[in-house]
Write an enzyme that holds these catalytic residues in place. Structure first.
Site, PDB file in Angstrom:
ATOM      1  CE1 TYR A 215     -35.501   7.950  15.620  1.00 47.67           C
ATOM      2  CE2 TYR A 215     -36.785   9.701  14.566  1.00 47.67           C
ATOM      3  CZ  TYR A 215     -36.725   8.476  15.226  1.00 47.67           C
ATOM      4  OH  TYR A 215     -37.875   7.783  15.473  1.00 47.67           O
TER       5      TYR A 215
ATOM      6  CB  CYS B 173      -7.704  -5.769   5.285  1.00 46.53           C
ATOM      7  SG  CYS B 173      -6.476  -4.690   6.061  1.00 46.53           S
TER       8      CYS B 173
ATOM      9  CB  ALA C  34      -0.943  -0.016   1.211  1.00 43.83           C
TER      10      ALA C  34
ATOM     11  CB  SER D 269      -1.925  -2.736  -5.336  1.00 40.37           C
ATOM     12  OG  SER D 269      -1.145  -1.639  -5.700  1.00 40.37           O
TER      13      SER D 269
ATOM     14  CB  ALA E  27      -4.852  -0.626   5.414  1.00 32.57           C
TER      15      ALA E  27
ATOM     16  NE  ARG F 167      -2.835  11.003  -8.104  1.00 39.53           N
ATOM     17  CZ  ARG F 167      -2.865   9.818  -7.487  1.00 39.53           C
ATOM     18  NH1 ARG F 167      -2.972   8.702  -8.202  1.00 39.53           N
ATOM     19  NH2 ARG F 167      -2.779   9.741  -6.173  1.00 39.53           N
TER      20      ARG F 167
ATOM     21  CE  LYS G  73     -27.798  -4.519  27.545  1.00 37.54           C
ATOM     22  NZ  LYS G  73     -28.192  -5.674  28.373  1.00 37.54           N
TER      23      LYS G  73
ATOM     24  CB  VAL H 287      16.055  -4.770  -2.562  1.00 38.65           C
ATOM     25  CG1 VAL H 287      17.208  -3.944  -2.002  1.00 38.65           C
ATOM     26  CG2 VAL H 287      15.582  -4.193  -3.894  1.00 38.65           C
TER      27      VAL H 287
ATOM     28  CG  ASP I 126       2.044  -2.711   7.672  1.00 34.36           C
ATOM     29  OD1 ASP I 126       1.431  -1.680   7.993  1.00 34.36           O
ATOM     30  OD2 ASP I 126       1.474  -3.751   7.283  1.00 34.36           O
TER      31      ASP I 126
END
Length: 446
Positions: free
Chosen positions: A426, A47, A15, A43, A300, A26, A360, A84, A282
């Site tokens: 609501y 998950c 990622a 890519s 991620a 870009r 609750k 590498v 990571d």
């Protein structure tokens, strides 16, 4: 600002690496970008692996967010199936096979590898991890074997929880082992660990807490796991879900600064301690948005955000990664469990004087089918009256509420009369006129 005659090498096609490549291209369509990737693909949406194994979809290519061909059509050079094995920071060279390549800017996005414990028998047949596409394909195929009936999952973090559900759906008898005294202690407070445990047991998962697996027993393939008390539980397969370690072994004994766990130390721009060398995701550290401390958060969401920051800084468009509050959610059978910000123990450890509420309530009106229990805990700093953290459990459809709390933590607004009246949506199928968030905020405001 346009980049002239500048070459960026990216080591790793996950990622972070591919996020940097796409955004950098870009930023400057003329930039030279080369990605060295150990696998034959880039890519990977890792998950989604538990859901692939469970049979939620059949085509493993659905886990590939973007193909190598698609990147190459945009002028990004990808060298797959290439590892590498050395980096010469002084001379700006990467080593792979019997070759070298030079760079102006380097991005190390090697990700993480699953922690493999030094157990006797860990090399036996039917011992699995779940990190790569190959792992997912192998595990899915193995679990179609009717002779595999009993499976041990070692580790009760998010992957261990997801795999317990997955294997149960595949009609396996699951034993979940956790060394700590409760479920996912690094993510949830004790109340929510208990909620998860009860849900697992309700769904016939055999939960073993405060339990250490000391050996995987078998001749050619798994036959049992041996516990610290020398008891033995017969199983036909083992899934290791003990967390991750940064994949930075080739960087040890170099001038690159590493944290104690091997993560590459970076600043808010994605820079390492070596000029023109960046990292993220990571493989690297990040920062806690609330406390400012250096953390390791292999999520991620962190990886994708730091990728944009790195790409912009390489393109001379100053950008900073401000940190994360470790917002996360996991589904366990029919319920979701979400968290954001600091847990109660963590907040106290940081020196905050806190107030907590645990509520609750119900997630919607009772006269529309589907009403279920909803639990919410909020942790507030007494001095600033800012929300430090929140945790929630309930129906999966109700878990998006945690994003409201993440936004309140992020914006650092105090809990006061105005916030108590926050205008939330609501309608009978979605909420009640006075939502659980209103109730919790009112209790904090007393």
């Amino acid at each position: 600002m346009r980049i002239f005659n500048v070459k960026t090498i990216i080591v790793g096609g996950s990622a972070t690496g591919m996020g940097v490549a796409a955004r950098l291209k870009r930023n400057d369509p003329n930039a030279t970008i080369v990605v060295y990737q150990e696998k034959s693909y880039v890519s990977l949406g890792a998950c989604g692996l538990p859901y692939f194994v469970a049979g939620n979809f059949s085509d493993p290519n659905n886990l590939i967010a973007r193909s190598i061909t698609a990147f190459e059509e945009n002028g990004i050079i990808i060298v797959p199936n290439t590892q590498v094995f050395k980096i010469d920071f002084e001379n700006k060279l990467v080593y792979f096979d019997n070759k070298t390549d030079s760079y102006d800017n380097l991005v190390i996005a090697t990700g993480a590898t699953p922690y493999i414990p030094p157990l006797v028998g860990v090399e036996l047949k039917n011992v699995y991890t779940l990190t790569t596409l190959e792992d997912g394909i192998e595990l899915k195929k193995a679990m179609q074997n009717p002779n595999i009936k009993n499976v041990a999952v070692i580790g009760a973090g998010f992957i261990g929880l997801e795999m317990s559900e997955t294997l149960s759906e595949l009609n396996k008898n699951v034993h979940l082992f956790e060394l700590e005294e409760r479920i996912s202690p690094n993510a949830f407070d004790p109340e929510f660990s208990q909620f998860i445990k009860e849900n697992l047991e309700k769904n016939k998962i055999n939960v073993h807490l405060s339990t250490k697996v000391t050996e995987i027993k078998g001749t050619d393939q798994v036959q049992a796991v041996v516990l610290a008390d020398n008891s033995l539980i017969e199983v036909d397969a083992v899934v290791l879900a003990l967390g991750f370690r940064p994949n930075t072994e080739i960087l040890r004994n170099t001038k690159l600064a590493l944290a104690e766990n091997g993560a590459i130390i970076i600043d808010e721009t994605g820079h390492t301690n070596i000029d023109h060398v960046y990292s993220g995701g990571d493989a690297a550290t990040s920062s806690n948005y609330i406390t400012g401390e250096l953390i390791y958060s292999p999520l991620a969401t962190v990886a994708s955000k730091i990728a944009r920051v790195i790409a912009d800084n390489i393109a001379n468009k100053p950008a900073k990664f401000v940190g994360s509050i470790r917002s996360a959610v996991v589904r366990v059978f029919d319920l979701g469990y979400a968290r954001t910000g600091l847990g109660e123990f963590e907040a106290k450890k940081q020196g905050y004087q806190i107030r907590t509420v645990l509520i609750k309530d119900k997630d919607q009106t009772n006269y529309v089918n589907g009403q279920t229990d909803l639990y919410l805990k909020i942790i507030m700093d007494i001095k600033s009256r800012q929300i430090l953290g929140a945790q929630m459990s309930g129906a999966v459809k109700a878990m998006q509420r945690i994003n409201t709390l993440a936004a309140l933590i992020w914006s650092k607004v105090p809990v006061d009369e105005a916030l108590e009246q926050i205008d939330l949506i609501y309608a009978p199928p979605f909420a009640r006129t006075t939502d659980i968030l209103h109730i919790a905020l009112a209790k904090l405001n007393k």
